[in-house]
Scaffold this active site. Structure first.
Site, PDB file in Angstrom:
ATOM      1  N   LYS A  64      -0.606   4.744   4.647  1.00  0.00           N
ATOM      2  CA  LYS A  64      -1.432   3.772   5.373  1.00  0.00           C
ATOM      3  C   LYS A  64      -0.835   3.525   6.752  1.00  0.00           C
ATOM      4  CE  LYS A  64      -3.842  -0.640   4.887  1.00  0.00           C
ATOM      5  NZ  LYS A  64      -5.129  -0.013   5.247  1.00  0.00           N
ATOM      6  N   HIS A  82       0.841  -1.199   0.000  1.00  0.00           N
ATOM      7  CA  HIS A  82       0.000   0.000   0.000  1.00  0.00           C
ATOM      8  C   HIS A  82       0.879   1.253   0.000  1.00  0.00           C
ATOM      9  CE1 HIS A  82      -3.223  -2.767   1.246  1.00  0.00           C
ATOM     10  NE2 HIS A  82      -4.042  -1.855   0.764  1.00  0.00           N
TER      11      HIS A  82
END
Length: 273
Positions: A163, A159
């Site tokens: 995040k 990600h």
């Protein structure tokens, strides 16, 4: 398919996901954007939600108080942080509002609070609202039943740099789907870190690896590795609109439910496959 429109409220309207959710709500047939929320003190309060999301004038201004907009929505969509989501959950339970929860990173107490609230209101709680991801979860169950007992299983997720939780909620859902198919509890077989002299791989475990870099929207791969061959099942997302559209679609589905805890497999009827 849906006789009545559903009015939705969006939490975290100024965030990356919040703006995509606003766009999805304004574009999807049968859905009305009823309210958009931001935290108290935000510089975005009072702005038009549609303009904030780059979708044009909507006539809905960003507010900070759920109580002020409680008459304007039927379903609350929340992709924020666990502590904020649980506050919103208590409000929705008190006022009989449905809820779509895409927030990840809940501890056991938070998950239990969601289960308890579902006795009174309808909730769709999912780690990932992408249609493709939820099809993948079903495929993982099938693969695990055939190959899981004799292969080494690893889950790799990547990600963007912003995040804040790891492994991702989707990666954990993948592990849970595999563990369920093998009649195991993920807590008993998951391996989240490897460093130094670890020794040989313990049979029957499910390993997790995490990447955080750049602007990666979301990539997840499950590996079933044997000697001489391996099977990899991968999902890659290139736009958050995938998740936003799934969440808003869930709100349409949820409108007819009185109470209960559901996930995207219920929304997509994948449990029948």
């Amino acid at each position: 398919m849906h006789d009545a429109q559903v009015r939705v409220a969006i939490a975290g309207a100024g965030g990356r996901m919040g703006r995509q959710l606003i766009q999805a709500a304004l574009q999807m047939e049968g859905v009305v954007l009823g309210a958009a929320l931001e935290r108290e003190g935000s510089t975005l309060l009072g702005t038009d939600a549609g303009e904030l999301a780059g979708a044009g004038h909507s006539g809905v201004t960003v507010q900070s108080s759920l109580d002020a907009v409680k008459a304007d929505f039927d379903v609350f969509i929340d992709f924020t942080r666990p502590e904020g989501t649980l506050e919103h959950l208590a409000f929705c339970r008190q006022h009989g509002k449905g809820m779509i929860i895409g927030t990840t990173g809940f501890d056991d107490a938070g998950k239990q609070a969601i289960k308890d609230a579902a006795q009174d209101i309808a909730i769709v709680f999912a780690a990932n609202f992408s249609v493709g991801v939820n099809v993948m979860l079903k495929l993982l169950e099938k693969a695990a039943k055939v190959m899981g007992d004799y292969t080494d299983i690893e889950i790799i997720e990547a990600h963007h740099r912003h995040k804040v939780d790891a492994p991702s909620g989707t990666a954990l859902a993948m592990g849970e789907a595999i563990a369920y198919a093998l009649d195991k509890d993920l807590k008993d077989c998951a391996v989240y870190t490897r460093e130094g002299h670890t020794g040989e791989r313990v049979p029957g475990t499910i390993g997790f690896a995490t990447v955080r870099a750049g602007d990666i929207v979301g990539e997840h791969t499950a590996i079933f590795a044997d000697i001489g061959e391996r099977v990899e099942i991968t999902h890659k997302a290139s736009s958050r609109m995938t998740f936003a559209n799934g969440a808003v679609r869930s709100a349409l589905w949820l409108k007819s439910k009185g109470n209960g805890l559901f996930d995207m497999r219920d929304v997509l009827n994948l449990n029948e496959l």
